[in-house]
Design a protein around this motif. Structure first.
Motif, PDB file in Angstrom:
ATOM      1  N   ILE A   8     -85.177  12.418   0.278  1.00 40.57           N
ATOM      2  CA  ILE A   8     -83.997  11.571   0.073  1.00 40.57           C
ATOM      3  C   ILE A   8     -83.282  12.048  -1.185  1.00 40.57           C
ATOM      4  CG2 ILE A   8     -83.159   9.231  -0.399  1.00 40.57           C
ATOM      5  CD1 ILE A   8     -85.772   8.186   0.865  1.00 40.57           C
ATOM      6  N   ILE A   9     -81.963  12.211  -1.095  1.00 43.82           N
ATOM      7  CA  ILE A   9     -81.131  12.440  -2.279  1.00 43.82           C
ATOM      8  C   ILE A   9     -80.201  11.239  -2.424  1.00 43.82           C
ATOM      9  CG2 ILE A   9     -79.395  13.889  -3.399  1.00 43.82           C
ATOM     10  CD1 ILE A   9     -80.456  16.267  -1.895  1.00 43.82           C
ATOM     11  N   PRO A  10     -80.421  10.370  -3.408  1.00 39.83           N
ATOM     12  CA  PRO A  10     -79.501   9.253  -3.626  1.00 39.83           C
ATOM     13  C   PRO A  10     -78.208   9.784  -4.262  1.00 39.83           C
ATOM     14  CG  PRO A  10     -81.695   8.834  -4.558  1.00 39.83           C
ATOM     15  CD  PRO A  10     -81.597  10.305  -4.284  1.00 39.83           C
ATOM     16  N   ALA A  11     -77.066   9.479  -3.637  1.00 41.76           N
ATOM     17  CA  ALA A  11     -75.789   9.978  -4.140  1.00 41.76           C
ATOM     18  C   ALA A  11     -74.697   8.933  -3.966  1.00 41.76           C
ATOM     19  CB  ALA A  11     -75.417  11.272  -3.417  1.00 41.76           C
ATOM     20  N   ALA A  12     -75.054   7.664  -4.187  1.00 43.51           N
ATOM     21  CA  ALA A  12     -74.092   6.583  -3.952  1.00 43.51           C
ATOM     22  C   ALA A  12     -73.509   6.037  -5.246  1.00 43.51           C
ATOM     23  CB  ALA A  12     -74.760   5.452  -3.167  1.00 43.51           C
ATOM     24  N   GLY A  13     -73.913   6.597  -6.389  1.00 43.81           N
ATOM     25  CA  GLY A  13     -73.426   6.084  -7.673  1.00 43.81           C
ATOM     26  C   GLY A  13     -71.935   6.311  -7.859  1.00 43.81           C
ATOM     27  N   ASP A  52     -86.104  18.052   6.776  1.00 46.81           N
ATOM     28  CA  ASP A  52     -85.207  16.939   7.112  1.00 46.81           C
ATOM     29  C   ASP A  52     -84.822  16.195   5.846  1.00 46.81           C
ATOM     30  OD1 ASP A  52     -85.226  16.771  10.240  1.00 46.81           O
ATOM     31  OD2 ASP A  52     -87.299  17.145   9.643  1.00 46.81           O
ATOM     32  N   LEU A  53     -83.529  16.128   5.609  1.00 49.21           N
ATOM     33  CA  LEU A  53     -83.023  15.601   4.345  1.00 49.21           C
ATOM     34  C   LEU A  53     -81.968  14.541   4.625  1.00 49.21           C
ATOM     35  CD1 LEU A  53     -82.819  16.011   1.193  1.00 49.21           C
ATOM     36  CD2 LEU A  53     -81.092  17.748   1.679  1.00 49.21           C
ATOM     37  N   VAL A  54     -82.069  13.407   3.950  1.00 43.99           N
ATOM     38  CA  VAL A  54     -81.039  12.379   4.073  1.00 43.99           C
ATOM     39  C   VAL A  54     -80.391  12.175   2.705  1.00 43.99           C
ATOM     40  CG1 VAL A  54     -82.629  10.442   3.670  1.00 43.99           C
ATOM     41  CG2 VAL A  54     -80.485  10.062   4.897  1.00 43.99           C
ATOM     42  N   ILE A  55     -79.070  12.143   2.711  1.00 43.56           N
ATOM     43  CA  ILE A  55     -78.305  11.894   1.491  1.00 43.56           C
ATOM     44  C   ILE A  55     -77.723  10.491   1.596  1.00 43.56           C
ATOM     45  CG2 ILE A  55     -76.400  12.660   0.030  1.00 43.56           C
ATOM     46  CD1 ILE A  55     -76.773  15.477   1.184  1.00 43.56           C
ATOM     47  N   VAL A  56     -78.073   9.637   0.634  1.00 44.51           N
ATOM     48  CA  VAL A  56     -77.579   8.262   0.614  1.00 44.51           C
ATOM     49  C   VAL A  56     -76.253   8.253  -0.140  1.00 44.51           C
ATOM     50  CG1 VAL A  56     -78.048   5.878  -0.056  1.00 44.51           C
ATOM     51  CG2 VAL A  56     -79.939   7.374   0.655  1.00 44.51           C
ATOM     52  N   ILE A  57     -75.184   7.901   0.560  1.00 46.63           N
ATOM     53  CA  ILE A  57     -73.850   7.958  -0.023  1.00 46.63           C
ATOM     54  C   ILE A  57     -73.214   6.577  -0.055  1.00 46.63           C
ATOM     55  CG2 ILE A  57     -73.464  10.360   0.658  1.00 46.63           C
ATOM     56  CD1 ILE A  57     -71.832   9.308   3.021  1.00 46.63           C
ATOM     57  N   LEU A 109     -81.197   2.424  -8.027  1.00 49.86           N
ATOM     58  CA  LEU A 109     -81.904   3.529  -7.385  1.00 49.86           C
ATOM     59  C   LEU A 109     -82.939   3.040  -6.381  1.00 49.86           C
ATOM     60  CD1 LEU A 109     -82.540   6.507  -7.108  1.00 49.86           C
ATOM     61  CD2 LEU A 109     -83.946   6.354  -9.184  1.00 49.86           C
ATOM     62  N   GLY A 110     -83.640   1.968  -6.728  1.00 50.03           N
ATOM     63  CA  GLY A 110     -84.644   1.438  -5.811  1.00 50.03           C
ATOM     64  C   GLY A 110     -84.023   1.008  -4.496  1.00 50.03           C
ATOM     65  N   ASP A 111     -82.870   0.379  -4.554  1.00 51.49           N
ATOM     66  CA  ASP A 111     -82.185  -0.064  -3.340  1.00 51.49           C
ATOM     67  C   ASP A 111     -81.697   1.134  -2.525  1.00 51.49           C
ATOM     68  OD1 ASP A 111     -80.892  -2.344  -1.785  1.00 51.49           O
ATOM     69  OD2 ASP A 111     -79.154  -1.088  -2.228  1.00 51.49           O
ATOM     70  N   ALA A 112     -81.239   2.197  -3.207  1.00 48.51           N
ATOM     71  CA  ALA A 112     -80.788   3.402  -2.501  1.00 48.51           C
ATOM     72  C   ALA A 112     -81.928   4.024  -1.704  1.00 48.51           C
ATOM     73  CB  ALA A 112     -80.218   4.409  -3.502  1.00 48.51           C
ATOM     74  N   VAL A 113     -83.118   4.076  -2.317  1.00 50.17           N
ATOM     75  CA  VAL A 113     -84.288   4.621  -1.614  1.00 50.17           C
ATOM     76  C   VAL A 113     -84.642   3.734  -0.421  1.00 50.17           C
ATOM     77  CG1 VAL A 113     -86.756   5.137  -1.823  1.00 50.17           C
ATOM     78  CG2 VAL A 113     -85.177   5.790  -3.657  1.00 50.17           C
ATOM     79  N   ASP A 123     -93.814   8.206   6.984  1.00 46.17           N
ATOM     80  CA  ASP A 123     -94.184   9.524   6.460  1.00 46.17           C
ATOM     81  C   ASP A 123     -94.102   9.563   4.944  1.00 46.17           C
ATOM     82  OD1 ASP A 123     -94.463  10.589   9.056  1.00 46.17           O
ATOM     83  OD2 ASP A 123     -92.295  10.967   9.177  1.00 46.17           O
ATOM     84  N   PRO A 124     -94.898  10.427   4.302  1.00 44.42           N
ATOM     85  CA  PRO A 124     -94.694  10.676   2.875  1.00 44.42           C
ATOM     86  C   PRO A 124     -93.365  11.401   2.698  1.00 44.42           C
ATOM     87  CG  PRO A 124     -96.248  12.257   3.769  1.00 44.42           C
ATOM     88  CD  PRO A 124     -95.957  11.279   4.875  1.00 44.42           C
ATOM     89  N   PHE A 125     -92.758  11.250   1.525  1.00 43.98           N
ATOM     90  CA  PHE A 125     -91.429  11.828   1.324  1.00 43.98           C
ATOM     91  C   PHE A 125     -91.168  12.061  -0.163  1.00 43.98           C
ATOM     92  CE2 PHE A 125     -91.043   7.302   0.875  1.00 43.98           C
ATOM     93  CZ  PHE A 125     -90.050   7.085  -0.081  1.00 43.98           C
ATOM     94  N   VAL A 126     -90.119  12.828  -0.413  1.00 41.28           N
ATOM     95  CA  VAL A 126     -89.718  13.147  -1.781  1.00 41.28           C
ATOM     96  C   VAL A 126     -88.365  12.504  -2.067  1.00 41.28           C
ATOM     97  CG1 VAL A 126     -89.120  15.020  -3.376  1.00 41.28           C
ATOM     98  CG2 VAL A 126     -90.956  15.340  -1.717  1.00 41.28           C
ATOM     99  N   VAL A 127     -88.180  12.022  -3.280  1.00 39.04           N
ATOM    100  CA  VAL A 127     -86.874  11.568  -3.766  1.00 39.04           C
ATOM    101  C   VAL A 127     -86.416  12.571  -4.820  1.00 39.04           C
ATOM    102  CG1 VAL A 127     -85.587   9.758  -4.968  1.00 39.04           C
ATOM    103  CG2 VAL A 127     -87.362   9.136  -3.306  1.00 39.04           C
ATOM    104  N   MET A 128     -85.201  13.079  -4.654  1.00 34.94           N
ATOM    105  CA  MET A 128     -84.666  14.103  -5.553  1.00 34.94           C
ATOM    106  C   MET A 128     -83.347  13.608  -6.131  1.00 34.94           C
ATOM    107  SD  MET A 128     -85.333  17.348  -3.011  1.00 34.94           S
ATOM    108  CE  MET A 128     -85.197  18.610  -4.281  1.00 34.94           C
ATOM    109  N   LEU A 129     -83.299  13.419  -7.446  1.00 38.11           N
ATOM    110  CA  LEU A 129     -82.075  12.942  -8.083  1.00 38.11           C
ATOM    111  C   LEU A 129     -81.156  14.109  -8.412  1.00 38.11           C
ATOM    112  CD1 LEU A 129     -83.378  10.138 -10.480  1.00 38.11           C
ATOM    113  CD2 LEU A 129     -82.969  10.097  -8.011  1.00 38.11           C
ATOM    114  N   GLY A 130     -79.866  13.884  -8.227  1.00 37.91           N
ATOM    115  CA  GLY A 130     -78.893  14.954  -8.405  1.00 37.91           C
ATOM    116  C   GLY A 130     -78.510  15.268  -9.829  1.00 37.91           C
ATOM    117  N   ASP A 131     -78.928  14.441 -10.788  1.00 37.90           N
ATOM    118  CA  ASP A 131     -78.561  14.698 -12.183  1.00 37.90           C
ATOM    119  C   ASP A 131     -79.439  15.754 -12.847  1.00 37.90           C
ATOM    120  OD1 ASP A 131     -76.549  12.858 -12.071  1.00 37.90           O
ATOM    121  OD2 ASP A 131     -77.635  11.264 -13.103  1.00 37.90           O
TER     122      ASP A 131
END
Length: 294
Positions: A8-13, A52-57, A109-113, A123-131
Motif C-alpha cells: 500500500i502507498i498512502p497518497a491522499a494527503g 500487486d500495489l494499491v495507491i490510496v488517493i 495514516l491509519g485510516d488510509a491503510v 495477506d501480509p503486506f507492506v506500507v510504503m510512505l512517499g515522503d
C-alpha cells in the motif's frame, strides 16, 4: 507462511507544506530531478518482489493515476522515432499491477491503510510512505520481507535520529536486540518530546504487517491531530502479538518539506548521468561565491 506480494502507498494527503505548488499537483508527483517521487517508491516495491500495489488517493490526485497508466499515443510516438531508451523509461510503470482506492476524507495514516483492507484481504503486506526515499544495496522493503520470512512477525523500519528531533517521529521503546539491528519492542510512542522519548530509534516510512493490523485499526480512536494514527494501532497490536523493529542503516532522503526536498534533489542530481558533471561544477562555484560573501 504466505509470501509478501502486496503493498500500500498512502497518497491522499493534502500536501499543504508545498503550497501553492500542491494546489493543483499532488505532492507525490513533485520531481526528484526528472522522476516523480512516488515512482521511486513504486520501483523499490518492484525490486523487492511486490507484484500487486494499491495507491490510496484523495481528491485532486488524478495526475498519479495518469502517470501510472499506459500512454499509448506517447509510446507510439517514441517507438516511431526509435527513441528506445525513452520508451523503456515510460513503460516502467506498466510492469506491475497497480490499483487505486479513494480515501473519502483525509483522516490520518491509519485510516488510509484501513481503506485498502479489501485489496489486501488476509495477506501480509507492506506500507510504503512517499515522503521517504531509501538507498541501500538491498532495498529496505526487501530487508523487511527477509526479516518477516524468518520471524513471521510484523516488522517496521527504524533509523537513529538526533535526540532533539524525536518529536517529529514515532519512536520505539526497545526491550532487547534479538539479533544485530532487529529489536523486540515494548511500546511505540507517537512524536514524544525529547525529554520523555524512550530512544533515538525513529520509525521511518516502511512497514510490514500481518493482516491482524486491520482489526486493530477498526477500533483505533483518533489520536494526535484528531486523526487515526498508525503508530497507536501498532502499539495496540504489539500487546497481542510481537511487533519487531528493523534498523535501517542505508541512506534515507526525506522529501516531506521544502528544504529536505531541495537537498534530496541535489543528492540525486550529483549522481544523475546527464547532469552530474555540470551540477557539481555549479555547486563548487556557488560554494566559492558564498565564501567570498561571508
Amino acid at each position: 507462511m504466505k509470501k509478501v506480494t502486496k503493498a500500500i502507498i498512502p497518497a491522499a494527503g493534502l500536501g499543504t507544506r508545498f503550497l501553492p505548488e500542491t494546489k493543483a499537483m499532488p505532492k507525490e508527483m513533485l520531481p526528484i530531478v526528472d522522476t516523480p517521487t512516488i515512482q521511486y517508491i513504486v520501483e523499490e516495491a518492484k525490486e523487492s518482489g511486490i507484484t500487486d500495489l494499491v495507491i490510496v488517493i484523495g481528491k485532486g490526485k488524478r495526475a498519479i493515476e495518469d502517470h501510472f497508466s499506459p500512454n499509448y499515443m506517447l509510446e507510439a510516438n517514441l517507438k516511431s522515432k526509435n527513441k528506445t531508451e525513452m520508451l523503456e523509461m515510460v513503460q516502467k510503470s506498466n510492469e506491475m499491477n497497480i490499483y487505486f482506492i479513494r480515501q473519502p476524507y483525509p483522516n490520518g495514516l491509519g485510516d488510509a491503510v484501513l481503506t485498502a483492507q479489501s485489496f489486501i484481504g488476509n495477506d501480509p503486506f507492506v506500507v510504503m510512505l512517499g515522503d521517504d526515499l531509501m538507498r541501500d544495496q538491498v532495498p529496505l522493503t526487501k530487508q523487511l520481507i527477509n526479516s518477516y520470512e524468518k520471524s513471521g512477525k510484523s516488522t517496521l523500519a527504524v533509523t537513529r535520529v538526533p535526540h532533539q528531533e524525536t518529536s517529529k517521529y514515532g519512536v520505539i521503546d526497545p526491550v532487547s536486540e534479538i539479533e544485530t539491528g532487529l529489536y523486540d519492542v515494548k511500546s511505540f510512542v507517537e512524536k514524544p518530546d525529547p525529554e520523555v522519548a524512550p530512544s533515538d530509534l525513529a520509525i521511518i516510512g516502511r512497514y510490514l504487517f500481518t493482516p491482524e493490523i486491520f482489526s486493530v485499526l477498526e477500533h483505533t480512536k483518533p489520536g494526535k491531530g484528531n486523526e487515526v494514527q498508525l503508530t497507536d494501532a501498532i502499539d495496540t497490536l504489539n500487546k497481542s502479538e510481537d511487533v519487531y523493529a528493523h534498523e535501517f542503516k542505508g541512506q534515507r532522503f526525506d522529501t516531506g518539506n521544502k528544504l529536505s526536498w531541495l537537498e534530496t534533489n541535489i543528492e540525486y542530481g550529483i549522481n544523475h548521468p546527464e547532469i552530474k558533471a555540470d551540477l557539481r561544477a555549479y555547486l563548487l562555484e556557488l560554494a566559492e561565491q558564498l565564501k567570498k560573501e561571508n
